[in-house]
Write a protein that holds these residues in place. Structure first.
Motif, PDB file in Angstrom:
ATOM      1  N   ILE A 162    -101.938 -32.176  11.552  1.00 47.60           N
ATOM      2  CA  ILE A 162    -101.890 -32.903  12.821  1.00 47.60           C
ATOM      3  C   ILE A 162    -101.916 -34.418  12.608  1.00 47.60           C
ATOM      4  O   ILE A 162    -101.627 -35.194  13.514  1.00 47.60           O
ATOM      5  N   PHE A 165     -99.996 -37.651  13.924  1.00 46.93           N
ATOM      6  CA  PHE A 165    -100.211 -38.195  15.269  1.00 46.93           C
ATOM      7  C   PHE A 165    -101.205 -39.364  15.277  1.00 46.93           C
ATOM      8  O   PHE A 165    -101.385 -40.012  16.295  1.00 46.93           O
ATOM      9  N   THR A 172     -96.151 -32.988   6.784  1.00 47.17           N
ATOM     10  CA  THR A 172     -95.494 -32.582   8.032  1.00 47.17           C
ATOM     11  C   THR A 172     -94.638 -33.714   8.610  1.00 47.17           C
ATOM     12  O   THR A 172     -93.543 -33.485   9.130  1.00 47.17           O
ATOM     13  N   THR A 184     -83.815 -27.172  11.180  1.00 46.47           N
ATOM     14  CA  THR A 184     -85.185 -26.717  11.394  1.00 46.47           C
ATOM     15  C   THR A 184     -85.610 -25.654  10.407  1.00 46.47           C
ATOM     16  O   THR A 184     -86.666 -25.742   9.795  1.00 46.47           O
ATOM     17  N   VAL A 185     -84.756 -24.637  10.274  1.00 51.42           N
ATOM     18  CA  VAL A 185     -85.138 -23.509   9.432  1.00 51.42           C
ATOM     19  C   VAL A 185     -85.368 -23.973   8.002  1.00 51.42           C
ATOM     20  O   VAL A 185     -86.346 -23.611   7.350  1.00 51.42           O
ATOM     21  N   TYR A 188     -88.694 -27.150   8.217  1.00 49.40           N
ATOM     22  CA  TYR A 188     -90.013 -26.597   8.558  1.00 49.40           C
ATOM     23  C   TYR A 188     -90.231 -25.230   7.946  1.00 49.40           C
ATOM     24  O   TYR A 188     -91.299 -24.923   7.421  1.00 49.40           O
ATOM     25  N   GLY A 189     -89.185 -24.382   8.048  1.00 43.85           N
ATOM     26  CA  GLY A 189     -89.337 -23.000   7.607  1.00 43.85           C
ATOM     27  C   GLY A 189     -89.434 -22.889   6.104  1.00 43.85           C
ATOM     28  O   GLY A 189     -90.502 -22.597   5.557  1.00 43.85           O
ATOM     29  N   LEU A 193     -93.253 -24.497   5.397  1.00 37.31           N
ATOM     30  CA  LEU A 193     -94.223 -23.397   5.386  1.00 37.31           C
ATOM     31  C   LEU A 193     -94.458 -22.878   3.975  1.00 37.31           C
ATOM     32  O   LEU A 193     -95.591 -22.607   3.589  1.00 37.31           O
TER      33      LEU A 193
ATOM     34  N   VAL C  77     -97.120 -26.574  11.955  1.00 36.97           N
ATOM     35  CA  VAL C  77     -95.761 -26.452  11.411  1.00 36.97           C
ATOM     36  C   VAL C  77     -95.071 -25.222  12.011  1.00 36.97           C
ATOM     37  O   VAL C  77     -93.874 -25.247  12.296  1.00 36.97           O
ATOM     38  N   GLN C  78     -95.850 -24.153  12.229  1.00 35.79           N
ATOM     39  CA  GLN C  78     -95.277 -22.961  12.868  1.00 35.79           C
ATOM     40  C   GLN C  78     -94.785 -23.288  14.278  1.00 35.79           C
ATOM     41  O   GLN C  78     -93.724 -22.833  14.705  1.00 35.79           O
ATOM     42  N   LEU C  80     -93.828 -26.282  15.420  1.00 37.37           N
ATOM     43  CA  LEU C  80     -92.647 -27.137  15.312  1.00 37.37           C
ATOM     44  C   LEU C  80     -91.423 -26.310  14.940  1.00 37.37           C
ATOM     45  O   LEU C  80     -90.343 -26.458  15.522  1.00 37.37           O
ATOM     46  N   PHE C  81     -91.622 -25.408  13.973  1.00 35.52           N
ATOM     47  CA  PHE C  81     -90.532 -24.545  13.521  1.00 35.52           C
ATOM     48  C   PHE C  81     -89.982 -23.733  14.691  1.00 35.52           C
ATOM     49  O   PHE C  81     -88.778 -23.754  14.983  1.00 35.52           O
ATOM     50  N   TYR C  84     -88.181 -25.826  17.568  1.00 35.91           N
ATOM     51  CA  TYR C  84     -86.815 -26.281  17.308  1.00 35.91           C
ATOM     52  C   TYR C  84     -85.870 -25.127  17.016  1.00 35.91           C
ATOM     53  O   TYR C  84     -84.672 -25.236  17.198  1.00 35.91           O
ATOM     54  N   ALA C  85     -86.405 -24.012  16.537  1.00 35.63           N
ATOM     55  CA  ALA C  85     -85.550 -22.872  16.225  1.00 35.63           C
ATOM     56  C   ALA C  85     -85.136 -22.110  17.485  1.00 35.63           C
ATOM     57  O   ALA C  85     -84.068 -21.505  17.529  1.00 35.63           O
ATOM     58  N   VAL C 169     -98.149 -31.222  19.617  1.00 36.69           N
ATOM     59  CA  VAL C 169     -97.068 -31.560  18.675  1.00 36.69           C
ATOM     60  C   VAL C 169     -95.707 -31.098  19.183  1.00 36.69           C
ATOM     61  O   VAL C 169     -94.683 -31.594  18.722  1.00 36.69           O
TER      62      VAL C 169
END
Lengths: 241, 261, 222
Positions: A162, A165, A172, A184-185, A188-189, A193, C77-78, C80-81, C84-85, C169
């Motif tokens: 977080i 922010f 992140t 995105t995938v 972030y994915g 992750l 992060v989950q 955000l993922f 956007y997904a 977020v």
């Protein structure tokens, strides 16, 4: 795919910087939380009410008011009170206070779980309260508390996500930058992750090694399976994610 | 050496000890017998300050243990005073209570070094003598958990003796042991009884041991002493019906008596 | 109290201005997400726990690692993922789903412990009575396992409640975000952020106490 890889290679130095910031926050926040856990946990098990009551109030306050609120309060309100801190300090402080309060309950519970016979033996040997805690009770409580402390450490690591922010460029934050040039995938994915998961597994591995060492000192065996397993040994309800 | 004066102990409404008065002379070996729940173990725990009496006083060599009478009131003694007296008392527990985070040797030297302030070398020399005495000198560096129950209890005896106590409290020290290793632990205690003048307060179900070691036997029931006698009398010719019933039940023979060796 | 409020430069007018907004977001967003996510987590957690127990090993192992993966990675992060997904879904819906899924991995552990705690004799009795797998679970195992798990599930619901600010977020205006927006407009951060903290404390602490009491009572009755 090649384009994404090229973007990843290009972004790599910044992503590594971000991971470094995330790891720093996790380690420093974890150390601060641990110090607070022990201090508050010992106070909460102290026979004197003068130690127990303030400890309980602090524990309930920081457990009850939510990590994110504490983070923003320290970031926005402290400067108004004349206390200007670097955002990283704010991050470490908020993580330390919040998870330290949760950890204090773990420390307290573990100390109370040490067998009564052990406490009685220290009395029969005329040990003082400090000696009793330092040499007999805490070493045994330590082996009991590691699995729960590991759960909290993972929570804390997840909580660091977080901090962008409050203007900290952590992992992140850089994932968001990567998303802009890829998708995105992928950002972030796949990258995000998975990297966090690897960090969590490494932390768990270290904590399991500590637990194994602590249990060996108590003459208890521990199986290879439990060392490699990432699942929490005990569910700790009440930890923030 | 130990004096109980008007001791009362209750848990809530449950009265465990009632108007208990008795004294133990220096060098006495007193065995407390009686059905479970009769308050025998509580007496040892009171002497070790693991619990506090609800009322009354305990004196060690004339000094009040936890509470004293001041201006007609029962007041607690300072923690420091209590601790000073406590150092003269040792206890061996039913469940051994060895510290699992220390080796056998470390268990034994812990109190001599950190309570009595002996040097590590001095304490180690003495600890090895004691381990020799209980037949476990070769186990000094081992972990307590790697020992058998009988061996653990022998270490616990050595640990209690390392403080050179004037009073030794033995709380059902063989109850958690397999029958075939009870003998080795009792043998060591017999040896200690023969070769030292330590005052002993013993709670046990081993009547033969009580007979061999003690010079006085107290029969407890319902928080009171119902009968007191030397073991030769108590075990062969008990006066009180409760004692007869109890001995009959634990010994299981027709007369409720045991033979002499 | 007065001296503290003076030192903080506390403004009561601001307090009364922002409080209604905070309370309404508390009800409309924070509580809504907490309740719905708890329902999802409680149900999905049970499904995961039973899959781990009943499914063939390859499936069970796969599910276990997916659950570990979700549990050990940041909910931020989950969020955000997923946000956007799945652009067609709004933030609150994403929030409810992600919180529900994330916490189901914790709750599955609670169920697992509850199921493990049902005595072996109960399983043997169902075999002796030739009960079907279905009856064994629905009539014997789950009712017994559930009882012991209720307090732990409650504790996770409370921690989910305290995690709802993570929703900011993905732009959801929950309490903290509402406070920050108010702060951004008025340059007053003390009142909204302090009030949000107080609301969290007032809502979570009594709930935790209640759960603690429930835990004691259930422990006595078993």
């Amino acid at each position: 795919m090649d384009e994404k890889l090229a973007a990843l290679v290009e972004a790599m130095p910044r992503l590594l910087d971000g991971i470094s910031v995330t790891v720093q926050l996790t380690v420093l926040g974890g150390l601060a939380a641990f110090a607070l856990s022990v201090a508050l946990g010992l106070a909460a098990t102290h026979p004197s009410k003068a130690a127990r009551i303030p400890a309980r109030i602090i524990i309930e306050f920081f457990r009850g008011t939510s990590l994110v609120v504490q983070l923003f309060w320290l970031f926005y309100v402290m400067p108004l009170l004349g206390v200007d801190m670097h955002p990283l300090v704010v991050g470490v402080l908020a993580l330390g206070l919040n998870y330290g309060a949760y950890g204090a309950e773990v420390v307290r519970g573990s100390i109370n779980s040490v067998a009564t016979g052990q406490w009685e033996a220290t009395t029969a040997l005329s040990m003082g309260s400090f000696q009793r805690m330092r040499r007999v009770i805490f070493p045994q409580a330590w082996a009991l508390m590691i699995p729960s402390l590991n759960n909290l450490l993972i929570h804390l690591m997840k909580g660091t996500a977080i901090v962008s922010f409050i203007t900290i460029a952590d992992f992140t934050y850089h994932l968001d930058q990567l998303k802009r040039v890829t998708d995105t995938v992928f950002s972030y994915g796949v990258i995000g992750l998975l990297s966090y998961f690897v960090i969590a597994l490494i932390l768990t591995f270290i904590m399991n090694a500590l637990e194994r060492r602590a249990k060996r000192r108590l003459g208890q065996g521990i199986t290879l399976k439990s060392v490699l397993s990432p699942a929490p040994a005990t569910a700790t309800p009440g930890g923030g994610a | 050496m130990i004096e109980f004066r008007d001791i009362e102990k209750s848990y809530g409404d449950h009265l465990v000890l009632h108007e208990l008065n008795f004294s133990v002379a220096k060098g006495d070996r007193v065995t407390l017998i009686g059905p479970s729940g009769s308050g025998k173990t509580t007496i040892l725990r009171l002497v070790m300050t693991l619990e506090e009496a609800t009322d009354g006083y305990i004196f060690i060599d004339g000094q009040p243990l936890t509470h004293e009478e001041r201006g007609g009131k029962r007041v607690a003694r300072s923690k420091k005073d209590q601790k000073d007296i406590r150092k003269r008392i040792g206890m061996v527990f039913q469940q051994f209570n060895l510290f699992p985070n220390m080796s056998v040797l470390e268990n034994i030297i812990e109190a001599p070094v950190h309570v009595l302030g002996q040097s590590k070398a001095e304490a180690t020399t003495r600890a090895m003598e004691l381990l020799e005495k209980v037949g476990l000198a070769d186990k000094a560096e081992q972990h307590p958990t790697s020992l058998s129950g009988g061996q653990q209890q022998r270490v616990a005896i050595a640990r209690a003796l390392a403080l050179d106590p004037e009073i030794l409290l033995l709380d059902e020290v063989t109850s958690a042991l397999d029958p075939e290793i009870v003998g080795e632990v009792l043998g060591i205690l017999r040896n200690i009884a023969e070769t030292t003048d330590i005052t002993m307060l013993i709670v046990t179900h081993e009547m033969q041991f009580a007979r061999d070691v003690s010079n006085r036997v107290l029969m407890f029931d319902g928080g009171k002493i119902v009968e007191e006698a030397p073991p030769s009398v108590m075990f062969s010719d008990p006066k009180h019906q409760r004692t007869k019933d109890f001995l009959h039940a634990v010994l299981g023979d027709a007369e409720g008596t045991i033979g002499t060796h | 109290m007065i001296s503290i409020t003076t030192a903080l430069d506390w403004n009561w007018d601001t307090t009364w201005d922002v409080l209604p907004t905070l309370l309404s977001t508390f009800l409309k967003v924070t509580l809504l997400v907490t309740v719905l996510s708890t329902l999802i987590a409680a149900l999905l957690g049970l499904v995961i726990a039973m899959t781990l127990r009943l499914a063939p090993k390859p499936i069970a192992v796969t599910v276990k690692w997916i659950a570990n993966f979700i549990r050990m990675t940041p909910i931020v992060v989950q969020l955000l993922f997923a946000y956007y997904a799945f652009l067609s879904l709004d933030g609150i819906t994403i929030g409810i789903l992600i919180f529900g899924i994330h916490y189901s991995t914790y709750m599955s552990e609670v169920y697992r412990a509850g199921i493990d705690a049902v005595p072996q004799g109960q399983w043997e009795a169902t075999t002796a009575l030739s009960m079907s797998t279905r009856r064994t679970w629905t009539a014997v195992i789950i009712p017994q396992a559930l009882r012991a798990t209720i307090p732990a599930l409650g504790n996770y619901a409370v921690s989910m409640f305290k995690d709802t600010p993570f929703l900011l977020v993905i732009g959801v205006v929950e309490m903290v975000n509402a406070g920050l927006i108010f702060g951004g407009n008025t340059y007053r951060y003390i009142e909204p952020l302090t009030l949000v903290g107080i609301i969290f404390l007032l809502a979570s602490y009594p709930t935790s106490l209640l759960i603690g009491r429930l835990e004691k009572r259930l422990a006595f009755n078993t």
